[in-house]
Design an enzyme around this catalytic site. Structure first.
Site, PDB file in Angstrom:
ATOM      1  N   CYS A 154      24.781  58.276   8.596  1.00 16.61           N
ATOM      2  CA  CYS A 154      23.926  58.763   7.913  1.00 16.61           C
ATOM      3  C   CYS A 154      24.230  58.362   6.206  1.00 16.61           C
ATOM      4  O   CYS A 154      23.489  58.879   5.364  1.00 16.61           O
ATOM      5  CB  CYS A 154      24.199  60.259   7.660  1.00 16.61           C
ATOM      6  SG  CYS A 154      23.650  61.146   9.572  1.00 16.61           S
ATOM      7  N   HIS A 292      25.030  64.569  -0.762  1.00 19.68           N
ATOM      8  CA  HIS A 292      24.656  64.811   0.760  1.00 19.68           C
ATOM      9  C   HIS A 292      24.352  65.989   1.276  1.00 19.68           C
ATOM     10  O   HIS A 292      23.279  66.074   1.835  1.00 19.68           O
ATOM     11  CB  HIS A 292      25.928  64.040   1.735  1.00 19.68           C
ATOM     12  CG  HIS A 292      25.760  63.912   3.074  1.00 19.68           C
ATOM     13  ND1 HIS A 292      24.855  62.549   3.387  1.00 19.68           N
ATOM     14  CD2 HIS A 292      26.043  64.294   4.123  1.00 19.68           C
ATOM     15  CE1 HIS A 292      24.678  62.808   4.655  1.00 19.68           C
ATOM     16  NE2 HIS A 292      25.412  63.685   5.264  1.00 19.68           N
ATOM     17  N   HIS A 327      17.538  66.596   7.062  1.00 23.15           N
ATOM     18  CA  HIS A 327      18.501  65.530   7.078  1.00 23.15           C
ATOM     19  C   HIS A 327      17.690  64.016   7.693  1.00 23.15           C
ATOM     20  O   HIS A 327      17.304  63.884   8.912  1.00 23.15           O
ATOM     21  CB  HIS A 327      19.663  65.752   7.745  1.00 23.15           C
ATOM     22  CG  HIS A 327      20.776  64.451   7.428  1.00 23.15           C
ATOM     23  ND1 HIS A 327      20.699  63.396   7.101  1.00 23.15           N
ATOM     24  CD2 HIS A 327      22.058  64.696   7.806  1.00 23.15           C
ATOM     25  CE1 HIS A 327      21.862  62.602   6.752  1.00 23.15           C
ATOM     26  NE2 HIS A 327      22.673  63.475   7.381  1.00 23.15           N
TER      27      HIS A 327
END
Lengths: 398, 81
Positions: A154, A292, A327
């Site tokens: 990610c 994040h 996300h």
């Protein structure tokens, strides 16, 4: 820059939705029928490429390269980089992304059923490769410089921007198209669902992603793409390009621990500190952090510890755009860089939505519950990924 | 399948699957030079024949197929009786 996201498919719409704190998350019952426990997903529309691209290009593309194409097209047009210009210059491309799991899955199905590779067809190889996005875009846009994809879970596209920056700094490239792309197909979410990393708040899709909130219960899968044109400063000035920001610092780290899935505040601290050092900047010079913060219990906690340790008494705004977008996986770093650039350009900090009961771990962080009008001169964009990879970018106004 | 049916099926493949303009699909048109067919398209054509016409075209045979008429002829010669 260009964007194709669940909160808009052009920069203007995305800016407005960031200001309004609008969520792009929906519940899709088909995902539950497929076998996922989490039925939540970022609502990213598939573009109609037929009027835009010949079949010979389209046939090798899948969801994530379609998004990447749309974002890159917007970025190239905005930067006034024409087809003729691309033939004269060796422009590179670096994207954080992976293979099309839909394409790869289809190939496996054919092989299991037919036991004959001829039946797979000619597109499987171009869809199942880890550089699926860059091989398609480099061909479509006729790019002649560095051509590669970056895989770092990610954190992939945040690293892609950092690596692109290193190519520019080294003088090996004058211009690089960088970005990230991610698919929303349910098969891509299987692994994360299997390790129970995803939210089960299926009843309230728009309230499901709640970074730093006590009731956060996991990340919400999403997708889309973002693209940016990195250009050497003098080169950009010489051709009269509009400059939206300078990449002042890139920092990275790896946990170096034996746990493959657990985030680590010490490592995240090092990545962000390294970015500050690289930028020759002090913590008090950062006005905004886009963390994040994916709405997982441990991930948000570790990141909050890292931010507080590094920024101490200084309190930059910290806002998680994932609260609205979910996300965006491989694309997250690039999308969030674009969101942050838009906030810097238009002078606001988007809210971290769904922050009803702030977790103790986030106390001391300056989290906006509503849109804040403010001047941003520099921001830090932080991404982490499985395997312990962290990436931090610092971008400042020119 | 008659010759006319073969020609119709091949033309339909060129138009619907490969999205070539109908006006360029002439018997003497060259696949590469006139239609713009790529090596990837040739694999697509082999797959199409294999799936829909009941025989597996050989890769080496493809080297000798240069025009639209060659495609018609090849299928007519190899179609299972």
């Amino acid at each position: 820059m260009g964007i194709w996201s669940c909160i808009g498919q052009d920069l203007q719409t995305v800016t407005e939705n960031l200001k309004q704190g609008r969520s792009g998350i929906i519940f899709d019952p088909e995902r539950v029928k497929y076998g996922l426990h989490c039925g939540l997903i970022g609502n990213v529309p598939r573009p109609n490429l037929k009027p835009l691209l010949e079949r010979r290009f389209r046939v090798n593309m899948q969801e994530l390269s379609e998004y990447a194409y749309m974002a890159s097209k917007e970025a190239l047009e905005m930067a006034k980089i024409s087809s003729d210009y691309r033939k004269q210059k060796d422009i590179g491309i670096i994207f954080g992304s992976g293979c099309s799991s839909v394409g790869f899955d289809a190939m496996c199905d054919v092989m299991r059923n037919e036991k004959d590779s001829l039946m797979v067809g000619p597109s499987a190889i171009f869809q199942g490769d880890a550089s699926h996005v860059t091989m398609n875009l480099a061909t479509i846009f006729g790019l002649r410089g560095i051509n590669m994809s970056v895989g770092a879970a990610c954190a992939s596209s945040n690293h892609a921007i950092g690596i692109g920056t290193m190519f520019i700094r080294s003088g090996m490239q004058e211009m690089v198209l960088v970005g990230g792309a991610m698919e929303t197909s349910p098969i891509n979410a299987v692994g994360e669902d299997a390790i129970e990393a995803l939210s089960l708040n299926n009843d309230k899709p728009q309230q499901a992603c709640r970074p730093f909130d006590k009731k956060r219960d996991g990340l919400i899968p999403s997708g889309g793409a973002a693209a940016l044109i990195l250009e050497e400063y003098e080169h950009a000035i010489a051709r009269g390009a509009t400059i939206y920001g300078e990449i002042a610092g890139y920092g990275f780290s790896s946990n170096g621990t034996e746990t493959i899935a657990a985030p680590d505040s010490e490592s995240e601290y090092r990545a962000m500190a390294n970015a500050l050092r690289d930028a020759h900047m002090k913590p008090e010079q950062i006005d905004l952090i886009n963390p994040h913060a994916a709405s997982t219990q441990i991930g948000d906690r570790e990141e909050a510890i890292a931010i507080k340790k590094l920024f101490g008494v200084h309190h930059p705004w910290v806002t998680s755009t994932k609260s609205m977008t979910g996300h965006e996986g491989w694309a997250a770093g690039a999308c969030e860089t674009v969101y942050s650039l838009l906030m810097m350009q238009h002078g606001f900090v988007a809210p971290t939505i769904n922050l009803e009961h702030m977790d103790e771990c986030a106390e001391g962080l300056r989290l906006p519950r509503k849109t804040e009008q403010t001047t941003i001169n520099a921001f830090l964009n932080h991404s982490t990924g499985l395997g312990g990879t962290s990436s931090a970018l610092i971008i400042k106004k020119i | 399948m008659t010759r006319e049916e073969i020609e119709q099926r091949v033309n339909r493949f060129f138009i619907e699957t490969l999205e070539f303009e109908e006006s360029v699909i002439m018997p003497d048109a060259y696949l590469k030079e006139d239609l713009g067919m790529t090596s990837v398209d040739v694999v697509e054509m082999r797959l199409h024949i294999y799936k829909h016409l009941g025989f597996q075209p050989q890769k080496k045979d493809m080297m000798n197929i240069r025009t639209v008429r060659d495609v018609y002829d090849y299928i007519e010669q190899h179609l299972p009786k």
